[in-house]
Design a protein around this motif. Structure first.
Motif, PDB file in Angstrom:
ATOM      1  N   ARG A 143       0.849  -1.085  -0.120  1.00 38.84           N
ATOM      2  CA  ARG A 143       0.057   0.123  -0.065  1.00 38.84           C
ATOM      3  C   ARG A 143       0.914   1.108  -0.084  1.00 38.84           C
ATOM      4  N   ASP A 144       1.828   1.245   1.025  1.00 40.14           N
ATOM      5  CA  ASP A 144       2.800   2.534   0.768  1.00 40.14           C
ATOM      6  C   ASP A 144       3.615   2.753  -0.581  1.00 40.14           C
ATOM      7  N   ALA A 148       0.325   7.851  -3.936  1.00 40.20           N
ATOM      8  CA  ALA A 148      -0.812   8.350  -3.183  1.00 40.20           C
ATOM      9  C   ALA A 148      -1.585   9.272  -4.002  1.00 40.20           C
ATOM     10  N   ARG A 153      -4.999   5.444  -0.065  1.00 37.94           N
ATOM     11  CA  ARG A 153      -4.474   4.215   0.844  1.00 37.94           C
ATOM     12  C   ARG A 153      -5.585   3.904   1.606  1.00 37.94           C
ATOM     13  N   CYS A 170      -8.232  -1.332  -4.186  1.00 36.28           N
ATOM     14  CA  CYS A 170      -8.282  -0.110  -3.663  1.00 36.28           C
ATOM     15  C   CYS A 170      -9.140   1.047  -4.562  1.00 36.28           C
TER      16      CYS A 170
END
Length: 281
Positions: A143-144, A148, A153, A170
């Motif tokens: 996810r990181d 973004a 996220r 997501c």
């Protein structure tokens, strides 16, 4: 001397009798002509049968191997070889991608494994609850690594994929060249190795013909980065059993897959072309 009457003229010659050899040759000529007609008819019928029953499997929608010729999207090219014995991932089309050109709120309950966001039921390192959000440490790392600016996220939930180290589902928000936002759901999956990733990818590519996913469905090829035009990975596109158009993309630089799906193929393609980059690290 004595005189005599006129002499009797000789009989005209009779016509010659028929030649038996000539009749035999004529009969043979007729037989060969009949045989030639029969053979020609049989060959013609065989040709028609072959035309109606012959031929191999061609690519969907007009053949394979075409190229878009543009610097973005998917160009025709060879993908990975077939691997009919490979496992396939869970069809994430059950969480239908809703691509909206007016923004809007995505379906927060949509998930490829149909279990919402509880994070249970993962496979091979992608299950369990490593934190209050239900994600494992590997899923947090995945996810990181996402962009973004497009990937929300906090919306990422656990997804179940065969043999995955980490898998997420997501919400992604993009903006096209005219400033119109598009919102949809996307799956992103990370494997331990590229080999493990290719086993899953080839389970689809091995069934398809090479082609151009921008213009065709049911083919595999390569996809290119919008900013460089360089080939960045392979792609398969097909219509799933649930009636969703699916695009499954691999990456050359990491053992990852990204999948999007939706009912409107044209809008799905347009949205994907604005979804870049996926990874920022």
């Amino acid at each position: 001397m004595s005189s005599s009457g006129p002499s009797t003229p000789p009989e005209p010659p009779r016509p010659p009798g028929p030649d038996p050899d000539a009749h035999r040759l004529a009969r043979q000529s007729v037989r060969w002509a009949v045989i030639g007609v029969v053979v020609s008819s049989l060959l013609a019928l065989a040709g028609l049968y072959q035309s109606s029953h012959g031929g191999g499997r061609g690519a969907t929608d007009g053949g394979a191997g075409s190229s878009s010729g543009s610097g973005s999207g998917w160009s025709g090219g060879s993908g990975p070889g077939p691997d009919p014995g490979s496992p396939s991932p869970t069809d994430s089309a059950s969480g239908a991608t809703e691509v909206s050109d007016s923004g809007g709120t995505p379906d927060g309950d949509a998930s490829p494994d149909g279990d919402g966001t509880d994070g249970s039921g993962g496979s091979s390192g992608s299950g369990g609850s490593g934190a209050s959000d239900g994600l494992t440490a590997a899923e947090h790392d995945l996810r990181d690594s996402l962009n973004a600016d497009q990937w929300s996220r906090e919306s990422c939930s656990h997804a179940q994929w065969q043999g995955a180290q980490a898998a997420l589902f997501c919400t992604v928000t993009t903006v096209d060249a005219y400033g119109v936002p598009g919102v949809g759901k996307a799956g992103v999956v990370m494997y331990d190795t590229k080999y493990d990733r290719d086993v899953v990818f080839q389970s689809y590519a091995g069934r398809l013909q090479p082609g151009d996913c921008d213009a065709q469905n049911g083919v595999y090829g390569t996809w290119r980065e919008n900013n460089t035009g360089n080939s960045a990975g392979d792609v398969v596109c097909f219509l799933s059993d649930t009636g969703q158009y699916v695009f499954l993309c691999s990456y050359y630089d990491r053992p990852a897959l990204v999948q999007i799906s939706g009912a409107d193929r044209a809008r799905l393609i347009a949205w994907w072309h604005t979804m870049e980059p996926v990874f920022t690290r």
